[in-house]
Write a protein that holds these residues in place. Structure first.
Motif, PDB file in Angstrom:
ATOM      1  N   GLU A 169       8.440   2.530  -4.342  1.00 53.76           N
ATOM      2  CA  GLU A 169       6.912   1.929  -3.886  1.00 53.76           C
ATOM      3  C   GLU A 169       6.087   3.274  -4.280  1.00 53.76           C
ATOM      4  OE1 GLU A 169       9.809   2.084  -2.342  1.00 53.76           O
ATOM      5  OE2 GLU A 169      10.234   0.060  -1.891  1.00 53.76           O
ATOM      6  N   ASP A 170       6.574   4.444  -4.327  1.00 51.85           N
ATOM      7  CA  ASP A 170       5.307   5.469  -4.383  1.00 51.85           C
ATOM      8  C   ASP A 170       5.136   5.677  -6.022  1.00 51.85           C
ATOM      9  OD1 ASP A 170       5.780   6.134  -1.746  1.00 51.85           O
ATOM     10  OD2 ASP A 170       7.420   7.897  -2.112  1.00 51.85           O
TER      11      ASP A 170
ATOM     12  N   GLN B 281       4.838   3.166  -7.858  1.00 50.19           N
ATOM     13  CA  GLN B 281       3.952   2.133  -8.275  1.00 50.19           C
ATOM     14  C   GLN B 281       2.637   2.276  -7.626  1.00 50.19           C
ATOM     15  OE1 GLN B 281       5.926  -1.422  -6.590  1.00 50.19           O
ATOM     16  NE2 GLN B 281       7.367  -1.873  -8.437  1.00 50.19           N
ATOM     17  N   GLN B 282       2.645   3.141  -6.690  1.00 48.95           N
ATOM     18  CA  GLN B 282       1.033   3.432  -6.080  1.00 48.95           C
ATOM     19  C   GLN B 282       0.553   4.469  -6.733  1.00 48.95           C
ATOM     20  OE1 GLN B 282      -0.280   2.469  -3.204  1.00 48.95           O
ATOM     21  NE2 GLN B 282      -2.071   3.443  -3.601  1.00 48.95           N
TER      22      GLN B 282
ATOM     23  N   ASN C 203      -3.171   4.319  -8.458  1.00 50.53           N
ATOM     24  CA  ASN C 203      -4.112   5.608  -7.916  1.00 50.53           C
ATOM     25  C   ASN C 203      -4.568   5.891  -9.621  1.00 50.53           C
ATOM     26  OD1 ASN C 203      -3.811   5.790  -5.410  1.00 50.53           O
ATOM     27  ND2 ASN C 203      -1.903   7.045  -5.794  1.00 50.53           N
TER      28      ASN C 203
END
Length: 1454
Positions: free
Chosen positions: A832-833, A835-836, A840
């Motif tokens: 999840e991080d 993909q974030q 960004n």
């Protein structure tokens, strides 16, 4: 009261290197020895040692079972486990099951015969003490750091590893792993079980497992284990559940400051101990030596208490390694702790206060010094970089010691207290520093701005000499501080201006004594207590005595042949004033000489005197002398210490040993006599101990005849070499060093290499020193093996390592370190991080950014954004690399950015410059490159790459700096080569290089190369002196030839003469004559050597020369058959044939040969009178020495025809020369004198009977007559087979002629002269007796207040026989005569003596009365003695004889 002893420091970085038993005995390993200390609540006493290990003791444990507490076990780096009996202090048994370095040991408290040990490869060995059986287990392939046996379940053993793992194994099930306790992430330093007490955890509440907040634990009897780790945490484990139940983080105490540098973790050693009587409390160490008592029943800030918090200075100042506890008689539990600060402390666990402190020593004890002002204050200079000041007379604390370490940072090799200023202590160090401490202050010392280049050997306070003696008033200039160091110079320091430059006293010595040549390097100095003279010892073995303050040379003592190590003057408060002039000296030749310098000090000579004979010689030691001390309580009593490991007390006056102390286990380095107890002596040695011992309690009186075995380490056995190779493998495999590497480095003298450098304001690293001299082997018995070869590359040793290590422990190939670790680690987050991050990054590139790529949590985006973002990421990564210590990666990041100057700056600051960085430095500009080269040179010097550093200096045209760099690091050959290649031939730097290198070579014994250096700078005088220093004939001959070639005629003369003497001693007469022939001025010496050989050959076969002459030349062989000895003497001098020395051992023969040589020279020159005088002197020399046979043989050689030969010589003398005629008459008398005895012996049918008759007849004769006569009779054999004896075949006619010739012996003028001289001697003896009697009377009156007088002893006063003899001789006086009468009689006899002709008094003559007596006894055996001779002899005896002579001749006088 037992003698005091300061032991060696407990070993560092061992999980269990000390332990206590129920008898109150603390034992700890120090170096390769185990010390035993008797512990009470108020004091400690060292009671013994356990000696047997070859290398460092790594573990120790007592058996804790009742009745068995005297049994103990120890492990060592030598690979053995040894078992001891502490009552008998003997080794009981040992085993060598381990094949690797042993790191942990414990004697099971639950099974009295089980001893468990572990090694660095993970092997656990269980040994049965009673049966000797052993089992080995391999629970984990990890490095074992510690282990502990459970006191509750004997078969449970907890093992702690280097990586933080703790394993609980069951040894009854072949080492089966019961639990693996995970939680620590670094080294396990200690494991502790609670002691087996009923309902051990009853104070705790029952319940489920609790959090690690310190709340109550579940009631689980005997199932808890405490562990301490390098990760700064203490954990309590439940061994039933196999997990941790409590975690305690070490507190950051105020005394360490608000911040902790990153290296704190590496310096930490966290040991834990569970006290016996406190089941709910655990004691642990902390960061800086503090001890903390943890209460397991409390939480928050109240859960720990600091030991020693009641007052300052109770805590250790460095990290603590081991703790153990013991219960004393009053049920107080004492805690014993050992620390890196080299102190053992005892704590009362009820009050948490320190009871006492036992100081220990971490290096060689180089010097001891008692304060002359503060009685009993002993200063110790130790190799661990600290000074101890010990108040030895303290009653409350017998180990009351104060430690000084600031400003030292090196071994303390010299100490000296100020003579009058209390507390002022001067010190000198191994790195050449000289300073002064105020012992009553905590201030740093004053340090002299002038450093020595080498080790300071000696410090001494004395009166100032120029230039300090010229100015100043008051106490400020009453004393100067003098320091002597290894480079051979003595500096004078102004103690009030240490910041000023010290002066070399050699300048004053040269100026005062007009010395032009180079002075010998100085090695020691000693001021006489009254400050009037100073003695200086030199490297060549000479001792020079100078007069203060001008330093005028009074005398030179040339007794020793090796370097002077120590000089000491006798104290000046002796009951015998003459003893204060005694100077004792010790050198490397194992002899101690004592010289009496009273004459040269009381009456200074105009020209310096050379002394070659000692007043007393003290022989017995078998190695070099290192220390001397005169007893301040006795007269002439000296104690010496030596490398043979013993201390010897001497009675100097009697030259005998009084006692020998052998308590040390190493070489002795220093000694001091107790200032308060005449029976106590203090010694220090390289066994890291200071010992006090009593002279009266020693069983030995002399040193051992051979060198002690402990002075030399064992050979390099295969096991030792194998252990070193394993250490290399381990060092390469671990990569990061760690605590074990720190330990090993600390033991070889530089702890900063293995761990972090000390923080600002902290004490320097006090590390154990192991400096073995050239006689020791390269493998130390104490040094840890891990660090000795830590810098050696692994690949050259791979074949050998494969044969030592199994394949399963070979190294794995490592993955290269990432250049961008921070951004890379962000790629391992949850999906999840990641993909974030994509969202960004898209936002940043296509719309207004809400984050900054390359910074903080978005650092990973810097790689995918613009250049500015990349630079921000680089900056973050760079800071991370610097914080982690990966400076090379930080440098590369700056290079990638094109910031060459910044990259060079980082590499410069962190010491990471390389050739690659230096190659790119010109891209940043010339000045940057220049500065970078200079910094790189400094870095290379720190890495000891001096040749490479010098080459880089040449690249920036700094030739002189490059030469100086090579010179300063002892690379003289390379420095000279560079200087000759780049400098002008007349450059003074080149000359200085040669002379400096020559001095170093001379000291190291490379004399030939040193001579070449001196020749290179046209210093031929020094070159010849250096070659002659070897002092063997070949070297002396070479030196003499060199001096002759160079034009140094005086030096060549003296060296040739010395060499000739040595060649003659070895019977190489050919070489001696060839050498002497090179100097015309040595012609007289050639003649002298000829005479010695002729005399030796002539006397071969007699009782005088009993050896065989190995060389007889053509001109010396026929001398026995020549008509005269003098006809042969001159021949060899003027021929080319050399002579051979028969190695005459008797000095008398040498003196006789000199007389004959002078006589022969006078004969050749036609000076007949002088020749006769010298011949007479040679003949009389044997008679004066009491050697009748030598006199007789001399007469036979010189005058083979007897009186007829003398008559022939008299014909050549001028008749008007009265002196020559008188000398001839004396010669005739001596010839007749020996003929007279020969006739008497030959006519006696029994020689023994004749001797008996003569002895009986002269029993009461005067002492001189008896001695002379008895000597002749005893020393001379009978006439059988002797060429000079008169046999029956000679006939009575020839005898009669000889007897008639004896008329010359009955000379009345000579009888008158001899009788008068005897009378004067008797009266003078009587006068001396009266003076002595009078002085005794005065002393008796002064001491008793009475008028009684003592009778003179027989040795001092005269006997009645003496008085009677004098009276009978016509010179009568009695015991009652007064002093004026005796003086008047002496005057009268002197007047009579003045009337006697001068030639009668001048020339020696046989004793006339003795000849008269022999002639009368001869008349009994033969009728050949004419009546007129008998009558004349009787008349002379009656007129001049004493009562004893008259009694001997009574039958002839009646």
């Amino acid at each position: 009261m037992k003698p005091l002893l300061l032991p060696a420091s407990p070993n560092w970085y061992s999980s269990r290197c000390s332990d206590t038993n129920d008898k109150g005995i603390l034992a700890f390993g120090a170096k390769n020895t185990i010390y035993l200390v008797d512990v009470t609540a108020s004091s400690s006493t060292v009671v013994g040692e356990l000696v047997g290990h070859r290398e460092r003791v790594s573990g120790f444990s007592f058996c804790q079972h009742p009745g068995q507490s005297h049994n103990c076990a120890s492990t060592s780096d030598d690979g053995t486990v040894k078992f001891w009996d502490t009552n008998e202090k003997v080794l009981v048994k040992e085993h060598k099951t381990h094949q690797n370095t042993i790191t942990a040991l414990h004697w099971s408290p639950g099974e009295k015969n089980l001893v468990v040990s572990g090694d660095e490869k993970g092997i656990v060995v269980c040994y049965q003490y009673n049966t000797g059986e052993s089992q080995s287990f391999f629970p984990e392939p990890r490095n074992i750091f510690c282990l502990s046996c459970s006191p509750h379940n004997w078969h449970y053993v907890a093992v702690g590893y280097k990586d933080g793992m703790i394993v609980l194994i069951d040894v009854s099930k072949k080492g089966e792993v019961v639990h693996r306790l995970r939680g620590h992430d670094d080294e396990i330093h200690a494991l502790a079980w609670p002691h087996p007490i009923s309902d051990l955890l009853s104070p705790y509440e029952s319940g489920s497992s609790r959090r690690s907040s310190g709340k109550a634990l579940g009631k689980e009897k005997g199932c808890y284990l405490a562990s301490g780790s390098k990760d700064q945490t203490i954990r309590i484990w439940s061994t039933l559940k196999g997990k941790g139940v409590m975690t305690m983080k070490l507190p950051f105490l105020k005394r360490r400051g608000t911040g902790v540098d990153p290296a704190v973790k590496e310096r930490l050693w966290l040991t834990v101990h569970w006290p016996k009587g406190k089941p709910t409390q655990v004691v642990s160490s902390c960061f800086g030596g503090e001890l903390i008592l943890w209460d397991l029943t409390k939480g928050g800030k109240q859960k720990w208490s600091l030991l020693g918090a009641s007052s300052e200075g109770q805590n250790h100042s460095r990290i603590v390694f081991n703790m153990s506890s013991v219960c004393v008689q009053d049920n107080r539990e004492l805690l014993l702790s050992t620390s890196m600060d080299r102190e053992i402390k005892c704590w009362d666990l009820s009050s948490l206060d320190c009871c006492w402190t036992l100081p220990t020593l971490g290096g060689f004890v180089y010097t001891l010094a008692f304060s002359p002002v503060g009685t009993g204050c002993l200063a110790l200079g130790v190799g661990d970089g600290m000074i101890r000041v010990w108040s030895t007379l303290s009653i409350q604390n017998k180990y009351d010691t104060k430690t000084f370490w600031q400003g030292i940072k090196s071994k303390v090799t010299a100490l000296s207290w100020h003579p009058t200023k209390e507390g002022s202590l001067a010190f000198g160090t191994d790195d050449g520093k000289v300073g002064i401490y105020d012992a009553f202050s905590n201030k740093p010392p004053q340090v002299s701005s002038t450093y020595h280049k080498k080790t300071v050997y000696t410090l001494a306070w004395g009166p100032p000499v120029p230039p300090l003696s010229f100015g100043g008033t008051g106490d400020r200039l009453s004393y100067s501080l003098y320091s002597c160091a290894g480079e051979g110079i003595i500096l004078q320091h102004d103690p009030w201006k240490l910041a000023g430059e010290a002066t070399d006293i050699d300048r004053v010595i040269k100026d005062t004594n007009s010395i032009k040549h180079k002075l010998s390097p100085h090695t020691d100095l000693s001021w006489k207590p009254d400050g009037k003279v100073v003695a200086i010892g030199n490297e060549d073995g000479s001792v020079e005595v100078y007069q203060a303050p001008t330093l005028k040379l009074l005398c030179t003592i040339q007794q020793h042949h090796k370097i002077i190590n120590v000089l000491r003057w006798h104290h000046d408060h002796s009951s015998l004033p003459e003893l204060q002039y005694l100077l004792a000296s010790g050198s490397s030749n194992a002899l101690v000489y004592v010289h009496d310098l009273r004459t040269v000090i009381e009456t200074p000579p105009e020209i310096p005197v050379v002394m070659t004979e000692a007043y007393r010689s003290l022989a017995g030691h078998t190695a070099k002398i290192t220390g001397l001390a005169w007893s301040p309580h006795h007269d002439g009593r000296l104690v010496t210490v030596c490398y043979d490991g013993t201390a010897q007390v001497w009675d100097v006056q009697k030259e005998e040993g009084l006692c020998n102390y052998r308590g040390h286990r190493g070489r002795l380095l220093c000694v001091q006599w107790s200032p308060v107890d005449p029976d106590l002596v203090w010694t220090g040695a390289d066994d890291f101990t200071v010992q006090e011992w009593a002279v009266s309690k020693q069983e030995f009186t002399k040193p051992p005849k051979s060198k002690n075995v402990f002075l030399f380490l064992a050979k390099k056995t295969f096991d030792q070499v194998k252990a070193k190779l394993k250490a290399k493998k381990k060092k390469k495999a671990t990569g990061k060093g760690g605590a074990r590497a720190e330990e090993s480095l600390s033991l070889i003298g530089d702890g900063n290499k293995g761990g972090a450098s000390p923080a600002p304001g902290e004490r320097p690293s006090d590390n154990e020193e192991e400096e073995e001299e050239s006689e020791t082997t390269s493998i130390s018995s104490v040094t840890g093996s891990t660090a000795v070869i830590g810098s050696i590359r692994l690949h050259p040793l791979q074949p050998l390592l494969r044969s030592v290590f199994p394949p399963e422990v070979t190294l794995k190939k490592r993955k290269p370190r990432s250049m961008l670790p921070l951004s890379t680690s962000m790629d391992h987050r949850p999906r999840e991080d990641l993909q974030q991050d994509c969202l960004n990054l898209a936002t940043v590139r296509h719309s207004e950014a809400h984050c900054v790529p390359g910074l903080g949590d978005h650092i990973q985006l810097g790689l995918f954004a613009d250049r500015d973002a990349l630079y921000r990421m680089f900056q973050e990564e760079e800071e991370g690399h610097v914080e982690a210590g990966h400076y090379e990666s930080a440098v590369y990041l700056r290079l990638w950015k094109g910031d060459i100057a910044g990259a060079l700056q980082v590499a410069t600051e962190k010491g990471e410059l390389s050739d690659h960085l230096l190659s790119v430095a010109p891209m940043a500009g010339y000045q940057v490159w220049l500065k970078t080269v200079e910094v790189y040179v400094k870095q290379l010097c720190l890495q000891e790459q001096f040749l490479k550093a010098a080459s880089h200096l040449l690249s920036i045209n700094k030739v002189y700096e490059a030469i100086d760099l090579l010179k300063s690091h002892q690379l003289y050959r390379e420095a000279i080569a560079l200087a000759k290649a780049r400098l002008q031939p007349d450059d003074p730097v080149l000359k200085k290089l040669y002379t400096t290198w020559a001095a170093v070579l001379e000291k190291d014994g490379h004399l030939s190369t040193a001579a070449k250096c001196y020749l290179a700078v046209d210093s031929s005088f020094d070159a010849a002196k250096v070659i002659a220093k070897k002092n063997d004939p070949v070297s002396l001959k070479t030196a003499a030839s060199l001096a002759r070639i160079a034009g140094e005629s005086d030096l060549s003369y003296s060296l040739s003469l010395r060499c000739a003497k040595d060649l003659a001693s070895s019977q190489d007469w050919l070489g001696a004559q060839q050498l002497l022939s090179t100097h015309e001025s040595l012609l007289a010496h050639r003649l002298h050597y000829c005479t010695i050989e002729l005399l030796t050959v002539s006397l071969t076969g007699t009782d005088i020369v009993t050896w065989t002459c190995s060389s007889i030349h053509p001109w010396s062989a026929p001398c026995k058959n020549q008509d005269g000895f003098l006809t042969v003497v001159p021949l060899p001098v003027f021929s080319s044939v050399p002579i051979v020395n028969a190695l005459v051992p008797i000095q008398l023969l040498i003196q006789l040969s000199l007389d004959l040589t002078l006589g022969a020279v006078s004969w050749l020159l036609g000076d007949w009178g002088a020749a006769l005088e010298k011949l007479l002197q040679g003949v009389a020399r044997g008679n004066e020495a009491g050697h009748f046979l030598l006199m007789s043989e001399t007469c036979r050689l010189l005058f083979p025809q007897g009186i007829d030969s003398i008559s022939e010589h008299k014909k050549m003398v001028d008749p008007s020369d009265e002196k020559a005629l008188a000398a001839a008459r004396s010669l005739e008398a001596f010839v007749c004198y020996q003929d007279l005895y020969h006739m008497w012996w030959s006519l006696s049918t029994n020689t023994a009977g004749a001797q008996r008759d003569m002895t009986n007849g002269l029993h009461s004769a005067s002492e001189n007559h008896i001695n002379g006569l008895d000597g002749h009779i005893t020393d001379t054999p009978n006439g059988d087979g002797m060429g000079w004896c008169v046999s029956a075949q000679n006939g009575d006619v020839k005898m009669g002629v000889c007897v008639n010739a004896c008329q010359v012996l009955l000379s009345e003028p000579h009888a008158t002269c001899q009788a008068t001289q005897r009378a004067i001697a008797k009266i003078q003896q009587r006068l001396a007796s009266m003076v002595h009697q009078h002085s005794q009377t005065q002393e008796t009156k002064a001491s008793h207040g009475e008028g009684q007088t003592e009778k003179p002893t027989s040795a001092q006063g005269s006997t009645p026989t003496d008085s009677q003899e004098s009276t009978d001789a016509g010179q009568g006086y009695t015991d009652t005569e007064s002093l004026p009468c005796l003086i008047a009689m002496v005057s009268e006899h002197h007047k009579e003596l003045a009337d006697i002709p001068e030639h009668v008094k001048k020339y020696p003559y046989p004793d006339v009365l003795e000849c008269c007596l022999v002639l009368l006894y001869l008349s009994k055996s033969s009728d050949l003695v004419p009546d007129h001779l008998k009558n004349e002899a009787v008349a002379l005896i009656r007129k001049y004889g004493t009562s004893s002579l008259r009694k001997a001749a009574q039958r002839f006088l009646s």
